[in-house]
Design a protein around this motif. Structure first.
Motif, PDB file in Angstrom:
ATOM      1  N   GLY A 165       0.802  -1.208   0.000  1.00 44.20           N
ATOM      2  CA  GLY A 165       0.000   0.000   0.000  1.00 44.20           C
ATOM      3  C   GLY A 165       0.840   1.265   0.000  1.00 44.20           C
ATOM      4  O   GLY A 165       2.021   1.262   0.364  1.00 44.20           O
ATOM      5  N   MET A 166       0.193   2.347  -0.408  1.00 43.55           N
ATOM      6  CA  MET A 166       0.850   3.653  -0.400  1.00 43.55           C
ATOM      7  C   MET A 166       0.407   4.438   0.826  1.00 43.55           C
ATOM      8  O   MET A 166      -0.717   4.282   1.298  1.00 43.55           O
ATOM      9  N   VAL A 167       1.295   5.278   1.346  1.00 39.03           N
ATOM     10  CA  VAL A 167       0.927   6.214   2.401  1.00 39.03           C
ATOM     11  C   VAL A 167       0.983   7.620   1.822  1.00 39.03           C
ATOM     12  O   VAL A 167       1.794   7.911   0.945  1.00 39.03           O
ATOM     13  N   ASP A 168       0.092   8.488   2.307  1.00 39.53           N
ATOM     14  CA  ASP A 168       0.105   9.866   1.830  1.00 39.53           C
ATOM     15  C   ASP A 168       1.134  10.679   2.605  1.00 39.53           C
ATOM     16  O   ASP A 168       1.785  10.180   3.535  1.00 39.53           O
ATOM     17  N   ALA A 169       1.268  11.940   2.239  1.00 40.35           N
ATOM     18  CA  ALA A 169       2.323  12.778   2.816  1.00 40.35           C
ATOM     19  C   ALA A 169       2.150  12.967   4.321  1.00 40.35           C
ATOM     20  O   ALA A 169       3.124  12.920   5.073  1.00 40.35           O
ATOM     21  N   SER A 170       0.915  13.173   4.773  1.00 40.00           N
ATOM     22  CA  SER A 170       0.695  13.410   6.198  1.00 40.00           C
ATOM     23  C   SER A 170       1.019  12.159   7.008  1.00 40.00           C
ATOM     24  O   SER A 170       1.567  12.252   8.118  1.00 40.00           O
ATOM     25  N   THR A 171       0.690  10.978   6.465  1.00 42.24           N
ATOM     26  CA  THR A 171       1.037   9.724   7.149  1.00 42.24           C
ATOM     27  C   THR A 171       2.547   9.531   7.169  1.00 42.24           C
ATOM     28  O   THR A 171       3.116   9.119   8.190  1.00 42.24           O
ATOM     29  N   ALA A 172       3.201   9.830   6.055  1.00 45.29           N
ATOM     30  CA  ALA A 172       4.664   9.723   5.999  1.00 45.29           C
ATOM     31  C   ALA A 172       5.314  10.638   7.024  1.00 45.29           C
ATOM     32  O   ALA A 172       6.315  10.274   7.659  1.00 45.29           O
ATOM     33  N   LEU A 173       4.750  11.824   7.210  1.00 44.51           N
ATOM     34  CA  LEU A 173       5.267  12.751   8.221  1.00 44.51           C
ATOM     35  C   LEU A 173       5.061  12.186   9.616  1.00 44.51           C
ATOM     36  O   LEU A 173       5.968  12.222  10.457  1.00 44.51           O
ATOM     37  N   ASN A 174       3.895  11.630   9.866  1.00 43.23           N
ATOM     38  CA  ASN A 174       3.592  11.026  11.164  1.00 43.23           C
ATOM     39  C   ASN A 174       4.500   9.836  11.458  1.00 43.23           C
ATOM     40  O   ASN A 174       4.928   9.630  12.594  1.00 43.23           O
ATOM     41  N   TYR A 175       4.817   9.075  10.421  1.00 44.35           N
ATOM     42  CA  TYR A 175       5.695   7.902  10.570  1.00 44.35           C
ATOM     43  C   TYR A 175       7.161   8.290  10.767  1.00 44.35           C
ATOM     44  O   TYR A 175       7.972   7.469  11.178  1.00 44.35           O
ATOM     45  N   GLY A 176       7.531   9.518  10.418  1.00 44.26           N
ATOM     46  CA  GLY A 176       8.933   9.908  10.443  1.00 44.26           C
ATOM     47  C   GLY A 176       9.662   9.568   9.157  1.00 44.26           C
ATOM     48  O   GLY A 176      10.890   9.637   9.090  1.00 44.26           O
ATOM     49  N   LEU A 177       8.897   9.206   8.131  1.00 42.57           N
ATOM     50  CA  LEU A 177       9.508   8.878   6.830  1.00 42.57           C
ATOM     51  C   LEU A 177       9.993  10.139   6.127  1.00 42.57           C
ATOM     52  O   LEU A 177      10.973  10.108   5.377  1.00 42.57           O
ATOM     53  N   VAL A 178       9.294  11.259   6.346  1.00 43.46           N
ATOM     54  CA  VAL A 178       9.732  12.558   5.830  1.00 43.46           C
ATOM     55  C   VAL A 178       9.802  13.545   6.995  1.00 43.46           C
ATOM     56  O   VAL A 178       9.128  13.372   8.013  1.00 43.46           O
ATOM     57  N   ASN A 179      10.611  14.581   6.830  1.00 48.08           N
ATOM     58  CA  ASN A 179      10.786  15.585   7.886  1.00 48.08           C
ATOM     59  C   ASN A 179       9.772  16.712   7.819  1.00 48.08           C
ATOM     60  O   ASN A 179       9.420  17.297   8.837  1.00 48.08           O
ATOM     61  N   HIS A 180       9.342  17.044   6.590  1.00 43.49           N
ATOM     62  CA  HIS A 180       8.441  18.181   6.384  1.00 43.49           C
ATOM     63  C   HIS A 180       7.512  17.887   5.219  1.00 43.49           C
ATOM     64  O   HIS A 180       7.879  17.155   4.297  1.00 43.49           O
ATOM     65  N   VAL A 181       6.313  18.474   5.251  1.00 47.30           N
ATOM     66  CA  VAL A 181       5.383  18.430   4.128  1.00 47.30           C
ATOM     67  C   VAL A 181       4.983  19.863   3.789  1.00 47.30           C
ATOM     68  O   VAL A 181       4.591  20.631   4.682  1.00 47.30           O
TER      69      VAL A 181
END
Length: 258
Positions: A165-181
């Protein structure tokens, strides 16, 4: 370079993967060009930070070019993963110049693996990230099973990989996968803003910090010992002399990068 574009300005290099008709998919030629581009920029003393992004508004990198390996044997598949990790993914992770991934749109499969190999990530608000390899009967082979678990934790990585599955940007931010959106039209400028802050600091110390942080994720290496060694090595640099002198003189440091 047929598949990537490179722009340099104010000690920052912007690398754009430019295969918009293929959603910037990573074929063999693009991987080789990225290796050469990153190698050249890492050796350029004027470049203090590298930002990598994808052309267009739809995709950072939508995956690998499946047509290139659909008929591979077991041996060929293993060599594909090993070569890819050596020339691009591990290469980027261990680069002494900081690399920021500016993830716009889809970052799937090899695209997410490239973003995760970078030192950190910022994403557009329309970004979608995932590792869909199991839908093809294969697993992520460019470091995805390792780096995703390191970044988001074992349980979340297992779920993302198993469901494809894919995660959206806000989920990626919550997961710590990205630093900023940020909004897509602000993405590259936002990344450049972070890069600009980095350029003001000691490039020698930053390179030592990258090596030290990465050591914690390298089997058989004691990260604390690497940190101690690199901390001591900094004392013999011109950057250390300039940084400490500037501090004592209450002025901004002008690091020579040596």
């Amino acid at each position: 370079m047929e598949n990537i574009l490179i722009e340099k300005s104010e000690n920052i290099a912007l690398v754009t993967i430019n295969r918009p008709t293929k959603l910037n998919a990573l074929n063999k030629a693009t991987i080789e060009e990225l290796h050469e581009g990153f190698k050249m920029l890492n050796n350029d003393t004027d470049v203090k930070v590298i930002i990598v992004t994808g052309s267009g508004e739809k995709a950072f990198v939508a995956g690998a070019d499946i047509s290139e390996f659909a008929n591979f044997s077991v041996e060929e598949g293993g060599k594909l993963a090993a070569k890819g990790q050596e020339v691009l993914f591990d290469f980027v992770q261990n680069l002494s110049t900081p690399v920021i991934a500016a993830v716009n749109g889809f970052a799937l499969g090899g695209g997410l693996e490239l973003a995760m190999a970078c030192h950190f990530r910022v994403a557009s608000d329309n970004a979608k990230m995932g590792l869909p390899e199991v839908t093809l009967g294969v697993i992520p082979g460019y470091g995805g099973t390792q780096r995703l678990a390191q970044l988001v934790g074992k349980g979340r990585a297992m779920e993302m990989i198993m469901t494809a599955g894919m995660v959206d940007a806000s989920t990626a931010l919550n997961y710590g996968l990205v630093n900023h959106v940020v909004p897509q039209n602000e993405l590259v400028d936002f990344a450049k803003g972070i890069a600009s802050k980095i350029t003001k600091n000691s490039s020698v110390a930053i390179a030592k910090a990258i090596e030290s942080v990465n050591a914690n994720y390298t089997d058989g290496v004691n990260g604390y010992e690497v940190e101690i060694k690199n901390f001591g090595a900094c004392f013999g640099t011109e950057d250390f002399k300039e940084g400490t002198t500037a501090f004592l003189e209450k002025r901004k440091a002008n690091f020579p990068g040596k």
